[in-house]
Design a protein around this motif. Structure first.
Motif, PDB file in Angstrom:
ATOM      1  N   ALA A 187       0.809  -1.219   0.000  1.00 26.46           N
ATOM      2  CA  ALA A 187       0.000   0.000   0.000  1.00 26.46           C
ATOM      3  C   ALA A 187       0.845   1.274   0.000  1.00 26.46           C
ATOM      4  CB  ALA A 187      -0.934   0.011   1.206  1.00 26.46           C
ATOM      5  N   VAL A 188       2.151   1.125   0.262  1.00 25.73           N
ATOM      6  CA  VAL A 188       3.026   2.304   0.315  1.00 25.73           C
ATOM      7  C   VAL A 188       2.904   3.123  -0.969  1.00 25.73           C
ATOM      8  CG1 VAL A 188       5.449   3.025   0.285  1.00 25.73           C
ATOM      9  CG2 VAL A 188       4.651   1.392   2.013  1.00 25.73           C
ATOM     10  N   VAL A 189       2.996   2.447  -2.100  1.00 23.34           N
ATOM     11  CA  VAL A 189       2.954   3.145  -3.379  1.00 23.34           C
ATOM     12  C   VAL A 189       1.547   3.673  -3.687  1.00 23.34           C
ATOM     13  CG1 VAL A 189       2.532   1.119  -4.827  1.00 23.34           C
ATOM     14  CG2 VAL A 189       3.795   3.074  -5.760  1.00 23.34           C
ATOM     15  N   VAL A 190       0.533   3.073  -3.095  1.00 23.45           N
ATOM     16  CA  VAL A 190      -0.834   3.578  -3.279  1.00 23.45           C
ATOM     17  C   VAL A 190      -0.997   4.916  -2.547  1.00 23.45           C
ATOM     18  CG1 VAL A 190      -3.292   3.065  -3.072  1.00 23.45           C
ATOM     19  CG2 VAL A 190      -1.674   1.194  -3.446  1.00 23.45           C
ATOM     20  N   VAL A 191      -0.480   4.965  -1.327  1.00 21.68           N
ATOM     21  CA  VAL A 191      -0.513   6.225  -0.578  1.00 21.68           C
ATOM     22  C   VAL A 191       0.254   7.310  -1.338  1.00 21.68           C
ATOM     23  CG1 VAL A 191       0.307   7.365   1.532  1.00 21.68           C
ATOM     24  CG2 VAL A 191      -0.850   5.141   1.671  1.00 21.68           C
ATOM     25  N   GLU A 192       1.443   6.960  -1.817  1.00 23.85           N
ATOM     26  CA  GLU A 192       2.239   7.939  -2.565  1.00 23.85           C
ATOM     27  C   GLU A 192       1.483   8.439  -3.794  1.00 23.85           C
ATOM     28  OE1 GLU A 192       6.395   7.157  -2.855  1.00 23.85           O
ATOM     29  OE2 GLU A 192       6.500   7.823  -4.939  1.00 23.85           O
ATOM     30  N   SER A 193       0.816   7.517  -4.467  1.00 27.64           N
ATOM     31  CA  SER A 193       0.081   7.880  -5.682  1.00 27.64           C
ATOM     32  C   SER A 193      -1.077   8.819  -5.383  1.00 27.64           C
ATOM     33  CB  SER A 193      -0.448   6.611  -6.363  1.00 27.64           C
ATOM     34  OG  SER A 193       0.640   5.834  -6.830  1.00 27.64           O
ATOM     35  N   MET A 194      -1.866   8.484  -4.379  1.00 28.79           N
ATOM     36  CA  MET A 194      -3.019   9.328  -4.063  1.00 28.79           C
ATOM     37  C   MET A 194      -2.563  10.703  -3.571  1.00 28.79           C
ATOM     38  SD  MET A 194      -5.647   7.733  -5.051  1.00 28.79           S
ATOM     39  CE  MET A 194      -6.830   8.948  -4.492  1.00 28.79           C
ATOM     40  N   ALA A 195      -1.474  10.736  -2.817  1.00 31.27           N
ATOM     41  CA  ALA A 195      -0.950  12.028  -2.370  1.00 31.27           C
ATOM     42  C   ALA A 195      -0.505  12.857  -3.574  1.00 31.27           C
ATOM     43  CB  ALA A 195       0.210  11.818  -1.394  1.00 31.27           C
ATOM     44  N   ALA A 196       0.205  12.220  -4.500  1.00 34.00           N
ATOM     45  CA  ALA A 196       0.737  12.946  -5.655  1.00 34.00           C
ATOM     46  C   ALA A 196      -0.373  13.465  -6.561  1.00 34.00           C
ATOM     47  CB  ALA A 196       1.681  12.040  -6.448  1.00 34.00           C
ATOM     48  N   ILE A 197      -1.391  12.644  -6.772  1.00 35.84           N
ATOM     49  CA  ILE A 197      -2.517  13.063  -7.617  1.00 35.84           C
ATOM     50  C   ILE A 197      -3.187  14.295  -7.004  1.00 35.84           C
ATOM     51  CG2 ILE A 197      -4.847  12.365  -8.350  1.00 35.84           C
ATOM     52  CD1 ILE A 197      -3.617   9.434  -8.494  1.00 35.84           C
ATOM     53  N   THR A 198      -3.390  14.257  -5.708  1.00 40.10           N
ATOM     54  CA  THR A 198      -4.032  15.366  -5.002  1.00 40.10           C
ATOM     55  C   THR A 198      -3.167  16.618  -5.042  1.00 40.10           C
ATOM     56  OG1 THR A 198      -5.052  13.738  -3.546  1.00 40.10           O
ATOM     57  CG2 THR A 198      -5.011  16.028  -2.767  1.00 40.10           C
ATOM     58  N   LEU A 199      -1.880  16.446  -4.801  1.00 38.84           N
ATOM     59  CA  LEU A 199      -0.980  17.597  -4.784  1.00 38.84           C
ATOM     60  C   LEU A 199      -0.901  18.261  -6.147  1.00 38.84           C
ATOM     61  CD1 LEU A 199       1.877  16.065  -2.644  1.00 38.84           C
ATOM     62  CD2 LEU A 199       0.569  18.107  -2.043  1.00 38.84           C
ATOM     63  N   PHE A 200      -0.779  17.456  -7.204  1.00 38.01           N
ATOM     64  CA  PHE A 200      -0.651  18.070  -8.516  1.00 38.01           C
ATOM     65  C   PHE A 200      -1.948  18.762  -8.912  1.00 38.01           C
ATOM     66  CE2 PHE A 200      -0.548  18.218 -13.157  1.00 38.01           C
ATOM     67  CZ  PHE A 200       0.582  19.004 -13.299  1.00 38.01           C
ATOM     68  N   ASP A 201      -3.059  18.140  -8.590  1.00 35.37           N
ATOM     69  CA  ASP A 201      -4.361  18.750  -8.888  1.00 35.37           C
ATOM     70  C   ASP A 201      -4.484  20.110  -8.192  1.00 35.37           C
ATOM     71  OD1 ASP A 201      -6.995  18.894  -9.862  1.00 35.37           O
ATOM     72  OD2 ASP A 201      -7.811  17.910  -8.105  1.00 35.37           O
ATOM     73  N   MET A 202      -4.128  20.154  -6.923  1.00 35.92           N
ATOM     74  CA  MET A 202      -4.283  21.411  -6.175  1.00 35.92           C
ATOM     75  C   MET A 202      -3.214  22.430  -6.553  1.00 35.92           C
ATOM     76  SD  MET A 202      -5.922  20.450  -2.549  1.00 35.92           S
ATOM     77  CE  MET A 202      -6.846  21.989  -2.656  1.00 35.92           C
TER      78      MET A 202
END
Lengths: 366, 366, 366, 366
Positions: D334-349
């Motif tokens: 799940a480590v990479v899933v957390v990283e992915s969701m964080a990155a998607i959110t950060l880039f969007d914002m």
């Protein structure tokens, strides 16, 4: 920004370019329990498939759809439905020579302005093939609406100067001519007009009309989410659409209140009905129980083989004769696209209308 | 469901009924640093204010706006701007007798179908007073666009059968006649036509045209968020609008590719330009650098004092003569509403266009 | 960008700054037919009103709410409800001296980074007064949920090191102590702890817990719109919240599958129930019929009068002692904010859940 | 309703079930001009791929990604990117016997409550395979953030009772142990703990931590779209996450203002910095220039082979021992899933933050 997702509760996301690997759509928010298989969808795709008559491009696109997710044992599960159509018969080489040229009437120049470069093969994302995803999703929306007793009729209302005659109107003839016109005489005249266009390396515009019957009288929202506003957006988002009307449309602007107002009376069973339908089935943005009637104006196919002046990316002036295999008129293949976009919008807003009254919500959860 | 919020990045939320305490709007997403005071907004509201001429309702609505939040020391702070206009001169008693009657051409029946009951005073939420919030927000959007060099011209293009003559077209005359027509001869003819309508207790429809100049060539998104699709939704969400056109609109449907395609060439400074503008400034859903041109068809004012057949909530047939003080034509006061909705949409999509290219994003954050 | 609108079907838009003219909210999507008056809302606002005990700021804020739109004859009409609370007792002068100073733990620096300047009076938009709009909307959401048989209990679970003892837990004591703790012994200890904090010019953090009973077992969506994800966003959007848990939360991370899994069995009437509730009432993002249990961690009030190092806009280092009238702990007044945001989210998603099954949609429209 | 689309400007839509034809994602709003190929994405998918160690399921899932659209000549075009991973090695028969049984800790019961039936094979849409789409999109978001100088570090912070020791912390060891822990001693202890769990047919929970460096100080919006609120939603939307913290999280609730406030000072180059980072890089919902630090609590894998009590669809009580090949702990994959969701959110914002100031918008369009 984005632009490939449409809808609020019944939401579709399309993807794909003309000459990429394929075209697809994800439908999110389809209720569970609808019987659905590939045939339901293929029927709709076949209505927009090219090569059906001499008035459509002779390109052979089988456009066979595959369901990748969202159904189980023949029924929708409520989870996203992913549909794919693989691209076939692509002649990308045809486009090499126009790679750096701005075709008049196409999106080449505006795409370059926006993105800095573009996939020039077959128009890339701006190709009419983008509508495959809409039509695949539309097949599902129409099937859902049918379950609720709503039916949709869509047809060609005019091609160039040739319009259907309301006195000759016959729904049954729609599928009996290659132009999907509900008036066989007009269809014949339109075919002759198109022959002339083709002989002159020219193309024609036209209009599509759509009638929705039996929609309940509470669909649509006040203010910005009026049913007509969302239908307008849906239809105007189809490439080549330049105008949209609901009910009497632009004629209403020339009319008077006495003529245009629809008086109320009763049907044979004593229900309240409008005695006329100039409004096109919508008042205050909300369906009023009459037929919804809308109309779309399509511009002529921009790809023509007559000589046109233009420039290339380097800004050099030149002449262009567009080769390739193009439709002399967009309208007949666009009929099902209009129907699809209307159905997607209607079903989405129908779902939204379920929350307008507290008493009905309480009853729902009992 | 909802329907009173509009926009993605520049977002407006309107509220208020005709005879409630007031009408207002919250603008969320206005960038920080715009100089803004009540006068900027009042100028726009005054353009839709009634009682300006004998062709608008004699109701006295001062419609004075107050800024409740979102500015500090004369500038926007980036946080939501709340604007309020208190309702005055309400004669709610005028409406008691129509409380249970379905007025033809109004939203009474569809509101009752949707909500089970309605605030019948002055049409409640379906009143044209709802557009006050739109115009107040539009004043801000226009001011923002002006800062970016974009300008907007909006005017009455026709009233009933009387259209402006493109040869007589003169922007400067727009504010010199009560109908906001850029052609003083047409204005005179339209005034005569309206006198006739009023004498017959009747009303007239008309059209509004809007021209946007100097918009950069990359605004709008492919697929569903095309600039024309969103402009269409914006305009069609205004009560009484029944049709929308971009560029040549429905005329394009009667045209051919040779006539309708806009060829490319150069301006005097050598920049690439379109040599004509049938497209109305948008290709593939994205602005192409030419003027954006759009048109809206308004139906005749539904409130007429001529006798009409209708029914009441109980389903009883009856005749109605609508009393009260009503506009014989909606169009002149709607001009600024069209301009406002266009501006809100354009600025919203202009913000969205900032994210289309990685190189420009990188430069922005340097 | 934007940020002041929340919700999909039940949508709220808040506006207002600490020292502007007022604070407000527009609720769009409230179903028609709910009995609603100012008292319903005032009760909720009074729970967050300061000056109720010595553990809240002695500022006098009457915070009287006024309904501006959306109701008629005592019931909601389905159109937007606009609520306003005028600001009173503002001592803006208190803030002049910190106009250019970055207060530790506050949003001063990040607002300046984002907007270039800020309304420094009382924190402007970043003030806790922003939650007035949330609470006013929350009062409506709670009333709607109550109509559907859902009830919500919210309380202080800990202040600094003092936590409630589940063995002493008594819902009835919540409103019997100024800290809203359901354990009178813990409340007493927490009061002592706060006295110490205040004596040291210091402040304390704490946690709030919320329990929702009788929610039907189908609320929430798979993937991104999980009920827990939206509850998390709702709660984490409250200023000063630094953590969120559902069910066992962080304890689950130390647990094992055998301990943490909730086995299924039957209640006395033979209905399927979970025999334990480690999940906090949500499985796969969808409510499972058990109590929803969530928890929020609040940081200590950042405004303290102890000396702190900081810098000003010009980048000069300096010491600051924050004057003014501040809460020694945020939590008691935040209890109703947590309840409000939870209720808004739950009602919004409850509406959304109505569209999951075709058979139920068909039945709704029959 | 819907739930499979996430994001505002950088928008992802996932689809697919555990045992359907495949799993996929459409990314809409990716800026044009990013170099992108399958390898960029595959690297991320390989981090969540099973079968990498004895602490993950021995199922063989190659999970090879294919780009179907959105790139041209090796670069993103600005149009939607469609990615697909075909399902392989499905042993659907394993699931036949649990088709009608409600597995404790799984979404079986809530899905049936919501949809009336479900695709029971491998959990259908509620399977952890749903995260493949998130990770594929996350690979793109991380690459975009890297282009802007932002970097993300994500790792296992605890498994059951075994936590990493901040004194032993070493980023370089993350990829040197199968549990992705940045502390080799803790990793060893955690492995022993997991051996015990497996021997007892049991499973373990754990936590994941994510650190984002070099994010500019203006990302996030006031009120509801706070950066922390959206990060919270993103992470809590991952199946099995029961808690979320930003910065000091729940510890802040036990702390005091003096301890918890981050004072301001200067770095060596004279820039304003926070001297500590209890806030986790966000103040008032907006990034403050320090590291963003977040934490997620994962519950133990619900699929365990120990005996559990449950019921079936018919409501009959029974015992269940879950067969099949399951991870004893979810966290490492799940480590990479957390990283992915964080990155998607950060880039969007981050994209959304481009519109906060008028002066910067004007400069952008010059």
């Amino acid at each position: 920004m984005y632009g490939s997702t449409y809808g609020t509760l019944f939401k579709i996301t399309t993807w794909g370019e003309s000459h990429g690997k394929g075209i697809g759509v994800v439908i999110d928010g389809c209720p569970a329990g609808l019987e659905l298989n590939e045939t339901d969808i293929q029927k709709f795709l076949d209505r927009r498939k090219p090569g059906q008559s001499k008035y459509t491009t002779p390109r052979k696109e089988a456009d066979t759809v595959e369901i990748l997710s969202g159904t189980f044992e023949g029924k929708t599960t409520g989870t996203p439905i992913s549909l794919i159509v693989y691209n076939k018969d692509q002649r990308s080489k045809d486009y090499k020579e126009i790679a750096s040229i701005y075709r008049p009437g196409h999106a080449d120049f505006s795409y370059d302005s926006k993105y800095g470069f573009r996939d020039y093969r077959g128009g890339g994302r701006s190709s009419a093939r983008e509508t495959i995803g809409r039509v695949a999703a539309g097949a599902i929306a129409v099937k859902l609406l049918n379950q609720l007793g709503v039916s949709i009729y869509t047809y060609t209302a005019s091609i160039g100067p040739v319009s259907i005659d309301k006195n000759q109107f016959d729904f049954n003839t729609i599928f009996q001519n290659p132009l999907y016109m509900p008036d066989s005489i007009a269809a014949k005249n339109a075919e002759e007009y198109l022959e002339d266009c083709m002989a002159q390396k020219n193309s024609s515009g036209g209009t599509v009309e759509c009638v929705i019957k039996n929609l309940p009288a509470n669909i649509g929202e006040p203010a910005f989410e009026k049913l007509n506003a969302n239908l307008g957006k849906a239809i105007l988002s189809i490439g080549a659409v330049k105008g949209f009307e609901i009910g009497d449309g632009f004629s209403a602007a020339k009319s008077t209140g006495i003529e245009n107002n629809d008086c109320y009376g009763h049907d044979e069973e004593g229900n309240i009905i409008k005695l006329t339908n100039h409004s096109g089935g919508i008042l205050g943005g909300i369906s009023d129980g009459s037929d919804i009637i809308l109309r779309a104006a399509f511009k002529p196919t921009p790809s023509i083989s007559a000589t046109q002046r233009t420039v290339n990316r380097q800004g050099e002036a030149l002449n262009i004769n567009i080769k390739g295999r193009h439709d002399p008129v967009i309208v007949p293949r666009a009929v099902v696209v209009v129907e699809s976009m209307a159905a997607i919008t209607l079903f989405d807003m129908l779902l939204g209308s379920m929350t307008s009254r507290l008493d009905k919500i309480i009853k729902f959860f009992e």
